[in-house]
Design an enzyme around this catalytic site. Structure first.
Site, PDB file in Angstrom:
ATOM      1  N   GLU A  37       0.864  -1.174   0.000  1.00 11.42           N
ATOM      2  CA  GLU A  37       0.000   0.000   0.000  1.00 11.42           C
ATOM      3  C   GLU A  37       0.903   1.226   0.000  1.00 11.42           C
ATOM      4  OE1 GLU A  37      -0.646  -2.394   2.458  1.00 11.42           O
ATOM      5  OE2 GLU A  37      -2.491  -3.218   1.648  1.00 11.42           O
TER       6      GLU A  37
ATOM      7  N   TYR B 175       7.262   2.461  -8.142  1.00 14.16           N
ATOM      8  CA  TYR B 175       6.601   1.154  -8.184  1.00 14.16           C
ATOM      9  C   TYR B 175       6.113   0.825  -9.593  1.00 14.16           C
ATOM     10  CZ  TYR B 175       6.672   1.909  -3.139  1.00 14.16           C
ATOM     11  OH  TYR B 175       7.062   2.159  -1.852  1.00 14.16           O
TER      12      TYR B 175
END
Length: 172
Positions: free
Chosen positions: A124, A136
């Protein structure tokens, strides 16, 4: 509880490697938390993670510079639960940011998870953290969902995920 074995993994031509952290590193990890997060885990939280979560592994990212000096540049907590590896915390110390270490760190964590037979890596991230989201995405992760008001200050979290390849998950 027995002390965890210290594990070293090499990457990036020996420039980066992981060392597994243990209870002897609680104070250091808590200090790094305070430098990396606006809502850091305190020493009790770090200790609880290391002593009470059997799936959790804490990693120190070690960095060797051009002069051969070795320093801790970051850390992560990753939960390896059956087919999924969950990055619970990942931080690069401020003085080592924007040097490509985050991408190398993610590669080491992906390799670790795949080597343990995990099929997915997930985490998260704060919806406002565009720098981390960009990292990411560049690492191949996709947005897999959103959790409303995930953080204690009310901010949403984006769920990022990546399928992993390992000997157990690759079709021959």
């Amino acid at each position: 509880m027995p002390t965890k074995l210290r594990v070293v993994m090499a990457a990036d031509a020996g420039r980066l490697h992981l060392t597994e952290a243990g209870v002897q590193d609680v104070a250091r990890l808590a200090r790094m938390e305070a430098l990396c997060f606006s809502l850091p885990w305190n020493e009790a939280g770090v200790r609880g993670e290391l002593e009470s979560n059997p799936f959790s592994h804490a990693w120190l990212l070690r960095f060797r510079d051009e002069a051969g000096l070795d320093a801790v540049a970051g850390y992560a907590f990753m939960w390896e639960t059956f087919e999924t590896a969950q990055i619970a915390r990942i931080g690069i110390l401020p003085e080592y940011r924007r040097q490509g270490l985050g991408a190398g760190f993610l590669d080491l964590l992906k390799n670790r998870a795949a080597g343990q037979g995990c099929e997915f890596l997930r985490l998260e991230v704060r919806a406002s953290n565009q720098a981390a989201i960009g990292l990411y995405v560049k690492a191949g992760m996709i947005r897999a969902g959103r959790t409303k008001q995930y953080y204690s200050d009310g901010e949403d979290a984006l769920i990022m995920a990546l399928p992993l390849e390992s000997e157990e998950t690759t079709c021959l």
